[in-house]
Design a protein around this motif. Structure first.
Motif, PDB file in Angstrom:
ATOM      1  N   PRO A 200     -34.557  46.839 -71.790  1.00  0.00           N
ATOM      2  CA  PRO A 200     -34.233  48.111 -72.463  1.00  0.00           C
ATOM      3  C   PRO A 200     -34.439  48.044 -73.977  1.00  0.00           C
ATOM      4  O   PRO A 200     -34.912  48.991 -74.585  1.00  0.00           O
ATOM      5  N   ASP A 201     -34.089  46.915 -74.584  1.00  0.00           N
ATOM      6  CA  ASP A 201     -34.248  46.832 -76.039  1.00  0.00           C
ATOM      7  C   ASP A 201     -35.571  46.210 -76.450  1.00  0.00           C
ATOM      8  O   ASP A 201     -35.854  46.089 -77.637  1.00  0.00           O
ATOM      9  N   GLY A 202     -36.372  45.790 -75.496  1.00  0.00           N
ATOM     10  CA  GLY A 202     -37.704  45.302 -75.817  1.00  0.00           C
ATOM     11  C   GLY A 202     -37.781  43.876 -76.311  1.00  0.00           C
ATOM     12  O   GLY A 202     -38.862  43.385 -76.595  1.00  0.00           O
ATOM     13  N   THR A 203     -36.676  43.170 -76.387  1.00  0.00           N
ATOM     14  CA  THR A 203     -36.740  41.810 -76.938  1.00  0.00           C
ATOM     15  C   THR A 203     -37.193  40.795 -75.896  1.00  0.00           C
ATOM     16  O   THR A 203     -37.522  39.678 -76.234  1.00  0.00           O
TER      17      THR A 203
ATOM     18  N   TRP B 705     -29.120  34.372 -78.761  1.00  0.00           N
ATOM     19  CA  TRP B 705     -30.569  34.579 -78.830  1.00  0.00           C
ATOM     20  C   TRP B 705     -30.897  36.066 -78.954  1.00  0.00           C
ATOM     21  O   TRP B 705     -31.753  36.470 -79.742  1.00  0.00           O
ATOM     22  N   ASN B 709     -32.752  38.130 -81.966  1.00  0.00           N
ATOM     23  CA  ASN B 709     -33.964  38.897 -81.717  1.00  0.00           C
ATOM     24  C   ASN B 709     -33.797  40.375 -82.062  1.00  0.00           C
ATOM     25  O   ASN B 709     -34.698  40.999 -82.612  1.00  0.00           O
ATOM     26  N   ASN B 710     -32.625  40.899 -81.710  1.00  0.00           N
ATOM     27  CA  ASN B 710     -32.367  42.303 -81.988  1.00  0.00           C
ATOM     28  C   ASN B 710     -32.406  42.573 -83.482  1.00  0.00           C
ATOM     29  O   ASN B 710     -32.988  43.556 -83.934  1.00  0.00           O
ATOM     30  N   LEU B 713     -35.944  42.463 -84.709  1.00  0.00           N
ATOM     31  CA  LEU B 713     -36.698  43.633 -84.279  1.00  0.00           C
ATOM     32  C   LEU B 713     -36.306  44.859 -85.106  1.00  0.00           C
ATOM     33  O   LEU B 713     -37.160  45.635 -85.552  1.00  0.00           O
TER      34      LEU B 713
END
Lengths: 335, 750
Positions: A200-203, B705, B709-710, B713
């Protein structure tokens, strides 16, 4: 959990997708048509007629205005969701096996099949959202693949990169502007990658493969995060928002199905815990291998499309949201 | 030697003559050399004669002469010479036969003959001289002798010392072999060596694996031969904890019951290895072994005892090959026998591998035989020098007005203990109860005037071996009985019978129904009586727990049914109760029904606590893997593994505790079990704590992790000036639906 069974296709399903709100489901099938369904009751909203070959792939934009489809008649078509009108057709030399929208809907990508004399090519196009019919027929970029052909692809978040899965089991990342391969993982999967879906968040993203495993990769570094090993070739995998699960589907190859009982075919959707890599449950129902899985974007339901020509939409029960198969341990919830 | 005067000759001639003379002498010497054998070829030396005093001298000589005569080499009294020293003989005597040929014959027949407790050894008189003059002095070693340092073996039974009393099992998947401890409730823990590393060996996954009957050795089969692995690491120095038996192309192996001997069989006959590049082959097999397919080995010395050729006659006559094991060991490892179908049973004494009494047991028409097992009591009696002989049962078919017959024969005396005539026999199968108390001969019979000799019904001939004259009870069954099984150490048995016309016809899709019946020895009447019939079962396989009481019925070989049913035959009785109740059948209780899809094999663990069902990819199962159940039928573990091949429990030797100690433990079980319960609880806590910690770690890693990453991004997104257009999360869209329902339809005629 009583499924809603969608009977509208005469041949096996190839890909199904929910729209961003999750109230519509688009199903592509080998019977040359694409259907749109209300997910809440299974009523058919409409049909997109026009392809002249098995429709391999379907993708819906984030505003549910336009639909992209790719088919064995070597075309990619853009449809208006609400009217079912075909607004534009792109023609190629070989079948289109995968289409995908970028995050902001301004670009689309498609993969064309490899054939004698024709390499597998990934093309990106600019889509004119105001007037899609006026979109350019010339691709922004053509990425000609020299090695193993690509079987599935999607846009990485921010739409600067394309993530691909290949027939050899390779996972790769291409720069969308230059077309260069930025990163690749060869050693993870051992066989054909059958599906690739973004979190959902693309990570991160999940891949399923004929090597009977599904794996989660970091979408930035392509680092392998999790492995889910099953005992059957997998055709599709999706990630459930709200709950820390993934759903896997597959089964015996279609050509072997008649020689095995439906028990042996392993035609169930399997729920696995995303973090602990342990299976938590199965949902039966199909009598052919599951070809494609999709999860409701808000995690309220999931749908499976199979070789048997049926789509089953399952709305999760309250108990699904309440159950804690691993006790009080609960990872952070993603929406 | 006389030196002749050669000065008269020329120098050249001198040399010639000298050479001639030299040569001549050599020739003459050779010609007239005294052969130590010559002149004495009719004299034999007999060794190992009992020592007696003067008074018994004549009696001894007389008895010896009788022995010689009986062996086929009579001798006159005046031709026997017994040397004497003081008031006792010297322990050997000389025999002078009239001529060499007779002496040769006597040597053959007397050598190795037994005289009372002694075994007589006979040599040629000439040989004595030769042996005495061997070029090797006392204390010297012959040339080519390789000194081997003594290496102590690691403890061969260390696995029995597990504090929790767990059993081990092996799983073999693809090329990978793992050794596990089977913990409580199916928790598996890899078996580790002393350094804490899991025991693993790349070499094990070549063909297949087998444990020796007492669990000491793990046998791994390879293309070049068999290797036996033992000790706590199942590895170690070659020749100590790793034993190798070179036999190219080996396919089947069999251990003797006491693990002293090993039989290997290869499809390819042994070749001529005289000039073979492999030293092991050159040294192991001689020219006599060429063309043979069976090899009998001594496990401890790794030496070949004898090799045998395959039974060619079976192929020639078109009979089916005998089932493995072809060589059958007596339970005490004293004999190994094989049937020469139709003519004889060959019984070999171990370890010499000579035929018992130098001749095979001639039995016209013999088809099959089976040794009687020994109970613990038999072993104790054997050690005390009494108790019964080894026993075997064999059968012969009907021939020329002679009925078919089952016989019991004692070995080595060869006396027939009991004989039973049978009629209209198609086949006989022997089922010994594991303590040797009972023997069931399942006689497959055909109708008297039937055209084909296809068996349509069965007799069970039950021999009671602990009673005088071995009484036989016959249970005639009007249906065919495919399976029979004794309760281990018990007096009950179970049979599967069927009257389904589809049985044996291989009708696709037909599910054959069987009746499972339990019989028990009625102690008052002294015969076997049925206690329970279970009808309409699909189970065709019986598997008693090694401890008795529990039995598992399984459906195997079917493509639709894979049920495993668990039964308890003493459901309402405590362990200590006598089973003499009015209605024993009332205690037969089904505990559970399980299902293992695609099961191909089932096996109890040695303790009777767990049952493993295995689906092996060798048998083309749709879903390879294994399942472990407890004896109550609760499924504990299920693993589906691609290319899963083998699941083998490690056997245990019989307990070393005396009967009294066992009784005491059973009596004080409550006290012991309190301690065990505590241990189990602690173990469970520890296990789940470990798992919990592991999961918490996984969550922490994942969350960290993702947070990283969030953040990255989001930063990148901001830098690009883009914003994510998400569908409004959280607010649920309200979907309302109009449902039109036709309540009724009326047609009005206007």
């Amino acid at each position: 959990m009583k499924p809603i069974i969608l009977q509208g296709h005469e041949r096996s399903l190839t890909q199904i997708v929910f729209n961003a709100e999750g109230d519509l489901l688009f199903t592509a099938s080998k019977d040359k048509i694409v259907n749109a369904w209300y997910t809440s009751n299974g009523e058919r909203l409409g049909t997109y007629n026009g392809h002249n070959g098995s429709v391999w792939t379907v993708a819906c934009d984030s505003q549910t205005r336009y639909l992209l489809t790719g088919a064995a008649d070597s075309t990619m078509k853009l449809w208006e969701v609400s009217t079912g009108k075909c607004l534009k057709t792109w023609e190629f030399l070989t079948a289109v096996t995968r289409v995908a929208w970028s995050e902001d809907d301004e670009m689309a990508l498609c993969i064309t099949e490899q054939r004698t004399g024709q390499p597998s090519v990934i093309r990106t196009f600019a889509i004119n959202l105001a007037d899609p019919a006026a979109s350019s027929s010339t691709p922004l970029k053509e990425i000609i693949l020299s090695g193993s052909k690509a079987t599935c692809a999607l846009w990485a978040p921010l739409s600067e990169h394309i993530l691909t899965g290949h027939e050899s089991g390779k996972i790769a990342k291409y720069d969308a502007k230059t077309g260069e391969e930025v990163n690749a993982v060869h050693e993870s999967h051992r066989a054909n990658i059958t599906d690739i879906q973004l979190s959902p968040d693309g990570t991160y993203f999940i891949t399923s493969s004929k090597d009977k495993t599904a794996r989660i990769f970091d979408s930035d570094t392509l680092e392998e995060m999790k492995v889910f090993a099953t005992e059957t070739p997998l055709n599709s995998a999706c990630i459930t928002p709200l709950r820390p699960y993934i759903i896997l589907g597959g089964g015996q190859d279609a050509m072997n199905v008649t020689t095995t009982s439906s028990r042996a075919g392993k035609f169930e959707s399997r729920f696995w815990h995303k973090l602990f890599e342990e299976e938590v449950g199965r949902v039966k129902g199909h009598f052919g291998p599951i070809n494609t899985l999709a999860c409701h974007p808000q995690g309220r339901a999931y749908a499976s499309g199979a070789e048997d020509g049926f789509v089953r939409v399952h709305w999760f029960d309250e108990s699904y949201f309440r159950s804690r198969p691993f006790g009080d341990l609960e990872p952070e919830v993603e929406v | 030697m006389v030196n002749p005067d050669l000065s008269a000759f020329s120098e050249e001639d001198q040399r010639d003559i000298e050479a001639e003379l030299q040569e001549g002498y050599a020739e003459i010497e050779e010609k007239y050399a005294v052969d130590t054998q010559q002149g004495f070829e009719n004299v034999l030396v007999v060794d190992n004669v009992p020592l007696v005093n003067e008074s018994k001298k004549d009696k001894l000589i007389e008895r010896l002469r009788q022995t010689f005569a009986k062996a086929g080499a009579p001798i006159d009294e005046d031709r026997v010479n017994m040397p004497w020293e003081g008031d006792s003989n010297k322990g050997f005597l000389f025999l002078t036969y009239p001529d060499g040929a007779e002496a040769e014959h006597a040597l053959r027949v007397i050598d190795g003959a037994s005289f009372g407790k002694n075994v007589l050894h006979v040599n040629r008189f000439g040989d004595i001289e030769r042996f005495a003059n061997l070029p090797i002095g006392e204390g010297e070693l012959p040339a080519g002798w390789r000194e081997k340092a003594f290496i102590e073996k690691d403890h061969l039974r260390s696995w029995l010392g597990d504090v929790a009393g767990r059993d081990q099992y092996i799983t073999f998947r693809d090329q990978e072999v793992n050794l596990w401890w089977n913990g409580r409730n199916g928790t598996a823990e890899a078996v580790k060596d002393t350094d804490g590393k899991p025991i693993k060996n790349q070499k094990w996954g070549e063909l297949y694996l087998q444990w020796s009957p007492l669990g000491t050795h793990l046998a791994s089969l390879h293309r070049v031969g068999v290797a036996l692995w033992s000790g706590p690491k199942l590895d170690g120095p070659i020749g100590v904890n790793v034993l190798r038996f070179t036999h190219p192309g080996v396919r089947l192996i069999q251990f003797s019951p006491c693990e002293n001997y090993l039989v290997t069989w290869s499809e390819e006959p042994l070749g001529n290895f005289e000039n073979h590049a492999n030293a092991a082959l050159r040294e192991t097999f001689g020219p006599d072994d060429e063309g043979n397919q069976f090899v009998i080995w001594d496990v401890k010395t790794q030496r070949v005892l004898r090799t045998f050729a395959a039974d060619q006659s079976a192929q020639a006559e078109g009979r089916p090959q005998q089932a493995w094991p072809i060589f059958r060991f007596s339970p005490d490892d004293a004999y190994v026998a094989r049937a020469q179908v139709g003519s004889a049973i060959q019984i070999y004494e171990l370890p010499g591998m000579g035929l018992l009494d130098k001749k095979s047991v001639k039995i016209e028409g013999v088809q099959d035989f089976e040794w009687c097992p020994m109970s613990e009591k038999d072993w104790a009696n054997r050690k005390a020098g009494k108790g019964r002989e080894c026993m075997l049962a064999y059968w012969t078919p009907e021939a020329q007005n002679q009925p078919a017959r089952v016989n019991l024969m004692a070995i080595p005396s060869r006396t027939v203990l009991r004989s039973k005539n049978l009629f209209n026999v198609t086949d006989c199968k022997f089922y010994w109860q594991n303590q040797g108390d009972f023997l069931c001969v399942k006689v497959d019979r055909h109708a008297r005037k039937a055209k084909t000799k296809k068996a349509t019904f069965c007799n069970l001939e039950l021999f009671r071996l602990r009673e005088k004259d071995y009484p036989v009870e016959v249970i005639e069954h009007k249906d065919y009985v495919p399976t029979f099984a004794w309760e281990p150490s018990g007096n009950r048995f179970a049979i599967v019978s069927t009257n389904d016309p589809n049985f044996g016809q291989n009708v696709p899709g037909a599910i054959i129904k069987y009746t499972v019946s339990f019989y028990q020895l009625d102690p008052k009447k002294g015969d076997f009586a049925p206690i329970k019939h279970l009808e309409g079962k699909v189970a065709n396989t019986l598997m008693w727990s090694p401890r008795g009481r529990h039995i598992v019925l399984a459906s195997m070989g079917s493509s639709q049914k894979f049920d495993i049913e668990f039964y308890d035959l003493d459901f309402t009785l405590a362990d200590t109760d006598k089973r003499e109740v009015a209605e024993p059948g009332a205690n037969v209780q089904q505990l559970a029904i399980g299902e293992h899809y695609g099961v191909t094999e089932i096996s109890w663990d040695p303790s009777g606590r767990y049952l493993a069902s295995c689906a092996s990819s060798w048998r083309s199962t749709p879903e390879p893997g294994f399942t472990i159940w407890d004896f109550k039928g609760q499924q504990l573990v299920h693993q589906s593994q691609d290319k899963f091949k083998q699941f083998v429990w490690r056997p245990r030797p019989p307990t070393l505790l005396s009967k009294d100690t066992q009784r005491k433990i059973r009596k004080e079980l409550k006290d012991f079990s309190r301690q065990f319960d505590e241990d189990d609880a602690a173990e469970e806590n520890r296990g789940s704590a470990e798992k919990l910690a592991q999961r918490q770690r996984e969550i922490a890693e994942w969350d960290a992790w993702r947070a990283r990453n969030n953040a990255r991004l989001a930063e990148a997104r901001e830098a690009l000036g883009k914003e994510l257009k998400h569908a409004a999360a959280g607010e649920q869209e309200q979907v309302s639906e109009w449902v039109e329902e036709l309540i009724g339809e009326e047609t009005e005629l206007v």
